[in-house]
Enzyme design. Structure first.
Site, PDB file in Angstrom:
ATOM      1  N   ARG A  11       0.849  -1.211   0.000  1.00 51.44           N
ATOM      2  CA  ARG A  11       0.000   0.000   0.000  1.00 51.44           C
ATOM      3  C   ARG A  11       0.873   1.244   0.000  1.00 51.44           C
ATOM      4  O   ARG A  11       2.078   1.188   0.246  1.00 51.44           O
ATOM      5  CB  ARG A  11      -0.853   0.044   1.270  1.00 51.44           C
ATOM      6  CG  ARG A  11      -1.864  -1.026   1.390  1.00 51.44           C
ATOM      7  CD  ARG A  11      -2.682  -0.899   2.660  1.00 51.44           C
ATOM      8  NE  ARG A  11      -1.989  -1.354   3.847  1.00 51.44           N
ATOM      9  CZ  ARG A  11      -1.857  -0.657   4.959  1.00 51.44           C
ATOM     10  NH1 ARG A  11      -2.375   0.552   5.051  1.00 51.44           N
ATOM     11  NH2 ARG A  11      -1.210  -1.148   6.003  1.00 51.44           N
ATOM     12  N   ASN A  88      11.065   0.227   3.559  1.00 50.33           N
ATOM     13  CA  ASN A  88       9.953   1.183   3.581  1.00 50.33           C
ATOM     14  C   ASN A  88       8.905   0.871   4.644  1.00 50.33           C
ATOM     15  O   ASN A  88       8.254   1.782   5.154  1.00 50.33           O
ATOM     16  CB  ASN A  88       9.296   1.209   2.189  1.00 50.33           C
ATOM     17  CG  ASN A  88       7.937   1.855   2.204  1.00 50.33           C
ATOM     18  OD1 ASN A  88       7.800   3.071   2.223  1.00 50.33           O
ATOM     19  ND2 ASN A  88       6.872   1.028   2.220  1.00 50.33           N
ATOM     20  N   TYR A 153       8.498   7.167  17.300  1.00 55.80           N
ATOM     21  CA  TYR A 153       8.675   7.188  15.838  1.00 55.80           C
ATOM     22  C   TYR A 153       9.881   8.060  15.450  1.00 55.80           C
ATOM     23  O   TYR A 153      10.673   7.677  14.589  1.00 55.80           O
ATOM     24  CB  TYR A 153       7.376   7.727  15.240  1.00 55.80           C
ATOM     25  CG  TYR A 153       7.267   7.732  13.738  1.00 55.80           C
ATOM     26  CD1 TYR A 153       7.030   6.552  13.024  1.00 55.80           C
ATOM     27  CD2 TYR A 153       7.346   8.920  13.024  1.00 55.80           C
ATOM     28  CE1 TYR A 153       6.885   6.567  11.643  1.00 55.80           C
ATOM     29  CE2 TYR A 153       7.197   8.955  11.650  1.00 55.80           C
ATOM     30  CZ  TYR A 153       6.968   7.780  10.961  1.00 55.80           C
ATOM     31  OH  TYR A 153       6.817   7.799   9.594  1.00 55.80           O
TER      32      TYR A 153
HETATM   33  P1  NDP Z   1       0.947   2.823   5.042  1.00 51.63           P
HETATM   34  O1  NDP Z   1       0.403   2.688   6.419  1.00 51.63           O
HETATM   35  O2  NDP Z   1       0.091   3.373   3.962  1.00 51.63           O
HETATM   36  O3  NDP Z   1       1.524   1.391   4.561  1.00 51.63           O
HETATM   37  C1  NDP Z   1       2.374   0.690   5.404  1.00 51.63           C
HETATM   38  C2  NDP Z   1       2.981  -0.466   4.665  1.00 51.63           C
HETATM   39  O4  NDP Z   1       3.936  -1.117   5.519  1.00 51.63           O
HETATM   40  C3  NDP Z   1       1.978  -1.528   4.273  1.00 51.63           C
HETATM   41  O5  NDP Z   1       2.411  -2.123   3.078  1.00 51.63           O
HETATM   42  C4  NDP Z   1       2.069  -2.518   5.431  1.00 51.63           C
HETATM   43  O6  NDP Z   1       1.690  -3.856   5.086  1.00 51.63           O
HETATM   44  C5  NDP Z   1       3.554  -2.463   5.707  1.00 51.63           C
HETATM   45  N1  NDP Z   1       3.923  -2.881   7.044  1.00 51.63           N
HETATM   46  C6  NDP Z   1       3.626  -2.267   8.232  1.00 51.63           C
HETATM   47  N2  NDP Z   1       4.158  -2.956   9.248  1.00 51.63           N
HETATM   48  C7  NDP Z   1       4.785  -4.028   8.706  1.00 51.63           C
HETATM   49  C8  NDP Z   1       5.493  -5.123   9.243  1.00 51.63           C
HETATM   50  N3  NDP Z   1       5.686  -5.256  10.555  1.00 51.63           N
HETATM   51  N4  NDP Z   1       5.999  -6.054   8.384  1.00 51.63           N
HETATM   52  C9  NDP Z   1       5.821  -5.935   7.057  1.00 51.63           C
HETATM   53  N5  NDP Z   1       5.160  -4.914   6.486  1.00 51.63           N
HETATM   54  C10 NDP Z   1       4.642  -3.983   7.309  1.00 51.63           C
HETATM   55  O7  NDP Z   1       2.275   3.692   5.209  1.00 51.63           O
HETATM   56  P2  NDP Z   1       2.961   4.773   4.233  1.00 51.63           P
HETATM   57  O8  NDP Z   1       2.970   4.292   2.850  1.00 51.63           O
HETATM   58  O9  NDP Z   1       2.401   6.103   4.550  1.00 51.63           O
HETATM   59  O10 NDP Z   1       4.444   4.758   4.836  1.00 51.63           O
HETATM   60  C11 NDP Z   1       5.533   4.075   4.228  1.00 51.63           C
HETATM   61  C12 NDP Z   1       6.813   4.507   4.921  1.00 51.63           C
HETATM   62  O11 NDP Z   1       6.967   5.914   4.799  1.00 51.63           O
HETATM   63  C13 NDP Z   1       6.841   4.211   6.426  1.00 51.63           C
HETATM   64  O12 NDP Z   1       8.145   3.823   6.801  1.00 51.63           O
HETATM   65  C14 NDP Z   1       6.502   5.549   7.038  1.00 51.63           C
HETATM   66  O13 NDP Z   1       7.016   5.645   8.345  1.00 51.63           O
HETATM   67  C15 NDP Z   1       7.169   6.493   6.074  1.00 51.63           C
HETATM   68  N6  NDP Z   1       6.640   7.846   6.100  1.00 51.63           N
HETATM   69  C16 NDP Z   1       5.328   8.096   5.749  1.00 51.63           C
HETATM   70  C17 NDP Z   1       4.862   9.395   5.775  1.00 51.63           C
HETATM   71  C18 NDP Z   1       3.460   9.759   5.417  1.00 51.63           C
HETATM   72  O14 NDP Z   1       3.110  10.937   5.583  1.00 51.63           O
HETATM   73  N7  NDP Z   1       2.644   8.856   4.917  1.00 51.63           N
HETATM   74  C19 NDP Z   1       5.739  10.509   6.172  1.00 51.63           C
HETATM   75  C20 NDP Z   1       7.074  10.135   6.489  1.00 51.63           C
HETATM   76  C21 NDP Z   1       7.493   8.853   6.443  1.00 51.63           C
HETATM   77  P3  NDP Z   1       0.118  -4.350   5.148  1.00 51.63           P
HETATM   78  O15 NDP Z   1      -0.557  -3.695   3.958  1.00 51.63           O
HETATM   79  O16 NDP Z   1       0.193  -5.828   5.033  1.00 51.63           O
HETATM   80  O17 NDP Z   1      -0.437  -3.852   6.445  1.00 51.63           O
END
Ligand code: NDP
Length: 242
Positions: A11, A88, A153
């Site tokens: 996602r 990521n 975080y």
């Molecule tokens: P989302 O919540 O939209 O998606 C998170 C993704 O990480 C999903 O694919 C989820 O899998 C996966 N995931 C979460 N925990 C685990 C785990 N323990 N093992 C494997 N997969 C995992 O997040 P974003 O796309 O917004 O964020 C992506 C990255 O960017 C993160 O590291 C976040 O900290 C960083 N970020 C995001 C910001 C934002 O504003 N959105 C800002 C700054 C940084 P599943 O679908 O199976 O749950």
């Protein structure tokens, strides 16, 4: 076959990164934790580009599971080169420190920081043998600036920034670059509980960023064009950090 492994690829930002890297010709190893439907949606988009995509379902915060899945995959694909690793996957669980239970501290550190160690340790071996690699860690404005309500975080992301700089020095001579990308507010599931309209007022560009805007920078860092960039943190935040 040259592979790109993207954690949290089902996602949001991770999904956009998978598609970008597929467009660049990498076969995709898409890790995710539990959302089978979204993982399959992204896989279908990648395969529609004529690029192979394998789903690797494991919890990046679980060292045994992560090690088992990755070492089994590498054992079954002896000639495979993982050229690109994008760390990521991440979660946030915001709370003021006085109210933060230990579990919230540890789960955020485990998923965002310890996962970097569990995965990179294995993939770097493959890259060292190939004498080539690109590692891109998705961090955050929280890790560069600090954000109230996010001590867990911010600590995790700042930790990954330190690790990025150290690992870059360790493996630079083997032609492996290690960089971090620090997004500000990006419109994904992670930020859907926030008041986008109100927060946008504080962003110089007056809007949240898109997953595509992050993926394009990751694509550049993963490309041969970024061969002399290592140990850096590239911010993508519409001017918020300035
Ligand atoms: P989302 O919540 O939209 O998606 C998170 C993704 O990480 C999903 O694919 C989820 O899998 C996966 N995931 C979460 N925990 C685990 C785990 N323990 N093992 C494997 N997969 C995992 O997040 P974003 O796309 O917004 O964020 C992506 C990255 O960017 C993160 O590291 C976040 O900290 C960083 N970020 C995001 C910001 C934002 O504003 N959105 C800002 C700054 C940084 P599943 O679908 O199976 O749950």
């Amino acid at each position: 076959m040259n592979y790109a492994l993207v954690t949290g690829g089902s996602r949001g930002i991770g999904s956009a990164i998978c598609i970008k890297l597929a467009e660049m010709g990498f076969a995709i190893l898409l890790n995710y934790k539990s959302n089978d439907e979204e993982a399959n949606n992204t896989k279908q988009k990648i395969e529609a580009l004529g690029v192979p995509c394998e789903l690797l379902k494991f919890d990046v915060s679980n060292p045994e599971e992560t090690t088992a899945v990755l070492t089994n995959w590498l054992d079954a694909h002896k000639d495979a080169k993982i050229e690109v690793l994008v760390n990521n996957a991440g979660i946030r669980q915001d709370n003021l420190i006085v109210f933060m239970p230990e579990e919230q501290w540890h789960s955020v550190i485990n998923s965002n920081l310890n996962a970097f160690y569990y995965i990179s340790k294995i993939v770097v071996k493959n890259m060292l043998a190939a004498r080539y690699g690109r590692i891109i860690n998705i961090v955050s404005l929280s890790g560069t600036k600090g954000m109230a309500g996010q001590t867990n975080y911010s600590a995790a992301k700042a930790g990954v920034i330190g690790a990025t700089k150290a690992l870059a020095l360790e493996i630079a001579k083997r032609n492996i670059t290690v960089n971090a990308v620090a997004p500000g507010f990006i419109a994904t599931d992670m930020t859907k509980d926030l008041n986008e309209k109100e927060l946008s007022e504080h962003i110089p560009m007056k809007r949240f960023g898109t997953p595509q805007e992050v993926a394009d920078t990751v694509g550049f860092l993963a490309s041969k064009s970024a061969s002399y960039i290592t140990g850096q943190v590239i911010s993508i935040n519409g001017g918020l950090s300035t």
